[in-house]
Write a protein that holds these residues in place. Sequence first.
Motif, mmCIF file in Angstrom:
data_model
loop_
_atom_site.group_PDB
_atom_site.id
_atom_site.type_symbol
_atom_site.label_atom_id
_atom_site.label_comp_id
_atom_site.label_asym_id
_atom_site.label_seq_id
_atom_site.Cartn_x
_atom_site.Cartn_y
_atom_site.Cartn_z
ATOM 1 N N ASP A 1 -8.730 -4.435 -3.223
ATOM 2 C CA ASP A 1 -7.979 -4.631 -2.038
ATOM 3 C C ASP A 1 -7.521 -5.803 -1.764
ATOM 4 O OD1 ASP A 1 -10.087 -5.898 -0.832
ATOM 5 O OD2 ASP A 1 -10.636 -3.909 0.125
ATOM 6 N N ALA A 2 -6.590 -6.109 -0.744
ATOM 7 C CA ALA A 2 -6.336 -7.611 -0.679
ATOM 8 C C ALA A 2 -7.416 -8.531 -0.139
ATOM 9 C CB ALA A 2 -5.521 -7.605 0.798
ATOM 10 N N THR A 3 -8.398 -8.016 0.224
ATOM 11 C CA THR A 3 -9.991 -8.967 0.315
ATOM 12 C C THR A 3 -10.394 -9.184 -0.934
ATOM 13 O OG1 THR A 3 -11.515 -7.111 0.993
ATOM 14 C CG2 THR A 3 -9.951 -8.038 2.724
ATOM 15 N N GLY A 4 -10.158 -8.659 -2.080
ATOM 16 C CA GLY A 4 -10.830 -8.822 -3.528
ATOM 17 C C GLY A 4 -11.952 -7.538 -3.620
ATOM 18 N N GLN A 5 -12.199 -6.771 -2.720
ATOM 19 C CA GLN A 5 -13.320 -5.676 -2.766
ATOM 20 C C GLN A 5 -12.667 -4.796 -3.830
ATOM 21 O OE1 GLN A 5 -16.446 -6.083 -1.676
ATOM 22 N NE2 GLN A 5 -15.727 -8.169 -1.414
ATOM 23 N N TYR B 1 -12.148 -1.020 -5.148
ATOM 24 C CA TYR B 1 -12.174 0.254 -4.406
ATOM 25 C C TYR B 1 -11.875 1.379 -5.333
ATOM 26 C CZ TYR B 1 -6.957 0.149 -4.655
ATOM 27 O OH TYR B 1 -5.670 0.182 -4.969
ATOM 28 N N GLN C 1 -3.718 0.460 -2.563
ATOM 29 C CA GLN C 1 -3.740 -0.500 -1.562
ATOM 30 C C GLN C 1 -3.048 -1.664 -2.004
ATOM 31 O OE1 GLN C 1 -7.820 -0.892 0.269
ATOM 32 N NE2 GLN C 1 -8.410 1.237 -0.448
ATOM 33 N N GLY D 1 -3.237 -5.219 -3.155
ATOM 34 C CA GLY D 1 -4.209 -6.220 -3.626
ATOM 35 C C GLY D 1 -3.984 -6.499 -5.344
ATOM 36 N N THR E 1 0.750 -1.137 -0.001
ATOM 37 C CA THR E 1 -0.012 -0.157 0.163
ATOM 38 C C THR E 1 1.012 1.388 0.019
ATOM 39 O OG1 THR E 1 -1.684 -1.144 1.115
ATOM 40 C CG2 THR E 1 -1.788 1.130 1.246
#
Length: 176
Positions: free
Chosen positions: A157-161, A163, A129, A131, A117
Motif C-alpha cells: 500500500d502507499a505506506t509500504g505495508q 497487503y 490499493q 502503492g 486504488t
Amino acid sequence: MKSHRLKPSLPAIIALAAALVIGSAVRATAEDYRDSSSRTLQGTWWVQVTTFTDCASRTPLVSFSALLTFAEGGTMTGTTTNPGFAIGQRSPDHGVWGRKRAPHSFRASSVALILFTTAPNFPVTPGFQAGSQRLDQTIALTAPDHFTSDAVTTFFDATGQPYRQGCATAIGERFE
C-alpha cells in the motif's frame, strides 16, 4: 662490428601485451554476439505470463502478455497487459537483473507503481490499493532465444505495508 638491434623496453612490451589482450577481448565479444549459443538474458523479450489462484496449488488463474528488456549493466524495464489493472493504473516496471551461479540461470527484481486504488470486481480483478508492486523472478534460459520464469509478486500500500502476495510462471521468447 657493432650490432644495432633494438632492445625492446619494458613499457613497450607491456603496451604490446595490453593491445593483444584488449584486441582478443573485443574480438571475443563480437563473436559472442554473433554466436547465439552464447547469448545471455540481455535484450528484449515477449513474455507470456500465467498467474495462479494461489502459490501452493499453482492452479492457473489468468494469462497475459508482457515485454521485458534486460539491459547491459544489469538494469531492466517492462510493461504488462495484465487485465486486472485499470487503464493507466500501473506504471512500467523498473528493476535490476543478474546472473546466478548455475549456468543459464538469472534473477530479476522490479517494481511498478500502482497509481490509484480500484475496488474488487471479481472475477476480473481483485482490486488494488495505490502503492507499488514488486516482482522477484528466477529465470532459466532454456535455449538461446527462450526462457522460463517463476515469480513471486508482492503488493504494497502507499505506506509500504504488504497487503497481497501472488505467484506466476512465464515463458519468454527473444524479440528480434
